[in-house]
Design a protein around this motif. Sequence first.
Motif, PDB file in Angstrom:
ATOM      1  N   ASP A 298       0.828  -1.210   0.000  1.00  0.00           N
ATOM      2  CA  ASP A 298       0.000   0.000   0.000  1.00  0.00           C
ATOM      3  C   ASP A 298       0.864   1.262   0.000  1.00  0.00           C
ATOM      4  O   ASP A 298       0.545   2.248  -0.691  1.00  0.00           O
ATOM      5  N   ARG A 299       1.953   1.251   0.767  1.00  0.00           N
ATOM      6  CA  ARG A 299       2.821   2.430   0.844  1.00  0.00           C
ATOM      7  C   ARG A 299       3.454   2.753  -0.497  1.00  0.00           C
ATOM      8  O   ARG A 299       3.520   3.921  -0.904  1.00  0.00           O
ATOM      9  N   GLU A 302       0.938   4.050  -3.074  1.00  0.00           N
ATOM     10  CA  GLU A 302       0.576   5.430  -2.767  1.00  0.00           C
ATOM     11  C   GLU A 302       1.644   6.400  -3.266  1.00  0.00           C
ATOM     12  O   GLU A 302       1.324   7.483  -3.776  1.00  0.00           O
ATOM     13  N   GLN A 303       2.898   6.012  -3.147  1.00  0.00           N
ATOM     14  CA  GLN A 303       4.001   6.884  -3.559  1.00  0.00           C
ATOM     15  C   GLN A 303       4.016   7.137  -5.066  1.00  0.00           C
ATOM     16  O   GLN A 303       4.414   8.208  -5.522  1.00  0.00           O
ATOM     17  N   ALA A 305       1.293   6.668  -7.176  1.00  0.00           N
ATOM     18  CA  ALA A 305      -0.058   6.823  -7.731  1.00  0.00           C
ATOM     19  C   ALA A 305      -0.100   7.986  -8.715  1.00  0.00           C
ATOM     20  O   ALA A 305       0.276   9.111  -8.389  1.00  0.00           O
ATOM     21  N   ASP A 429      -1.317   0.865 -11.281  1.00  0.00           N
ATOM     22  CA  ASP A 429      -2.377   0.589 -10.310  1.00  0.00           C
ATOM     23  C   ASP A 429      -2.484  -0.921 -10.139  1.00  0.00           C
ATOM     24  O   ASP A 429      -1.803  -1.701 -10.824  1.00  0.00           O
TER      25      ASP A 429
END
Length: 537
Positions: A298-299, A302-303, A305, A429
Amino acid sequence: MVTAHPVLLDPTPAPETPSQRQMLVILDFGSQYSELIARRIRELQVYSEVLSYRTTIEELRRLNPRGIILSGGPNSVYDPGAPHCDPGLWTLGVPVLGVCYGMQLMAQQLAGTVESGTAGEYGRASLYIDDTSDLLSGVNQGATMWMSHADSVCVVPKGFVTLAHTSNTACAAMADHQRKLYGVQFHPEVMHSEGGMALLFNFVRNICQCQPTWTAESFIEESIADIRKQVGSKRVLLALSGGVDSSTLAFLLHRAIGDNLTCMFIDQGFMRKEEPERLVKLFSEQFHIPVEYIQATDRFLEQIAGVSDPEVKRKRIGHEFIQVFEEESNRLGPFDYLAQGTLYPDIIESSGENIDPKTGERVAVRIKSHHNVGGLPKNLRFKLVEPLRRLFKDEVRKVGRVLGLPLEIVNRHPFPGPGLAIRILGAVDREKLDIVREADMVVRQEINASGLYNSIWQAFAVLLPVRSVGVMGDQRTYSYPVVLRLVTSEDGMTADWARVPYDLLERIATRIVNEVKGVNRVVYDITSKPPGTIEWE
């Protein structure tokens, strides 16, 4: 539980230092083949280093090489600002071999004549040997050699004789036998040059009288001593990816410092299908090297995206990678050192060093930043341990075999640090990751089933950020295309597209379209490196 106490290890005799070891120095004048020369010398089991053409005579004396090779380069020796070596080189008393530009520079500095030819000579040319002694011994008459020059030596310096010629070049090789100074206008280091290795063998082993002491065993012995000297009783943190580089490094470090090594696998979500689980089980259960597994998908997503620029992707992934490392080291540590499996080609491509053909000065021409060397923040608090940074990939594999790595790791295809994130062009994604992960699995399964895995350098799938129309089950589709990238190479510095059987490509394409949701088209990349790179980002 990882202990912070140093383990007791059997003392290992200190290996020879570079200044004591039998070695050759390659002075780099900006040739794309300088590192390839070094690799060829190492294939002869003789240590070699690539240094700047500006290296001083004092430094060369300190290194005490058995011989020196002058690389090619993009300049003309008579251009203003063209790179020149220290003229004192010719009085060192060690054998010197000039290659292409290196030969012309040798001729010019020793009072010969170099002029622009009426016609350049590029590509293959037949070599007609006039003197078969020492340097060209064992090279066949009429052997094909790889040429790349517009200038030529028209008058050899005093004391020199012409060794060979081609139909377009009167002096394709020259020698001063008494002083052991040699020059060749062609590139013996490239695979297109027949007899090139025989020539290099003559120079390295016979003329320079170097013994074959550069082996995987000697590297391991020397590296263990260097690691112990650098690290002492401090603890080291290693990012384990499961590839041959990090796995070899893990085995090497574990042998050197035992339980003072902590391996950490950070699952950033960009690995290939089933690899994270396989990696942790293999190291923990079979090799008894504990691995700290960190789930951080997830981290990382997010970075990056919405990020499309490949350099930004790499740097953000690299930055987050270090952030996770620092956080986890606070939990498990303290740690003083970060170990990285940086290799020589990583250093070469990421440094972007080249020589300006007009000024002869070093200029930065970045191709792409590698994950190991391009994403580290300036405030990195770890000290780096990089024992493999002067090895080529084939040398790492040899070291891995000696250390006892299983073949499934030793022969594993190279896989980039940012993983599948750079095999998805444009923004990344979860849906696209699933697509490229499934397509990659099909490619690997079919290549393995065909028996071609070990003859291919890399084989993978790339997802493009476009859609095209297709027809499946009498219905219109509007889905992604997948690019197949299968290449052959010796060290990753140059590569060619793999000429695999058509039926293999057909099976891969059919399976991807049928089994991978979101794909309706498969294409094959037939671009070599250069001009392309192996990875698409």
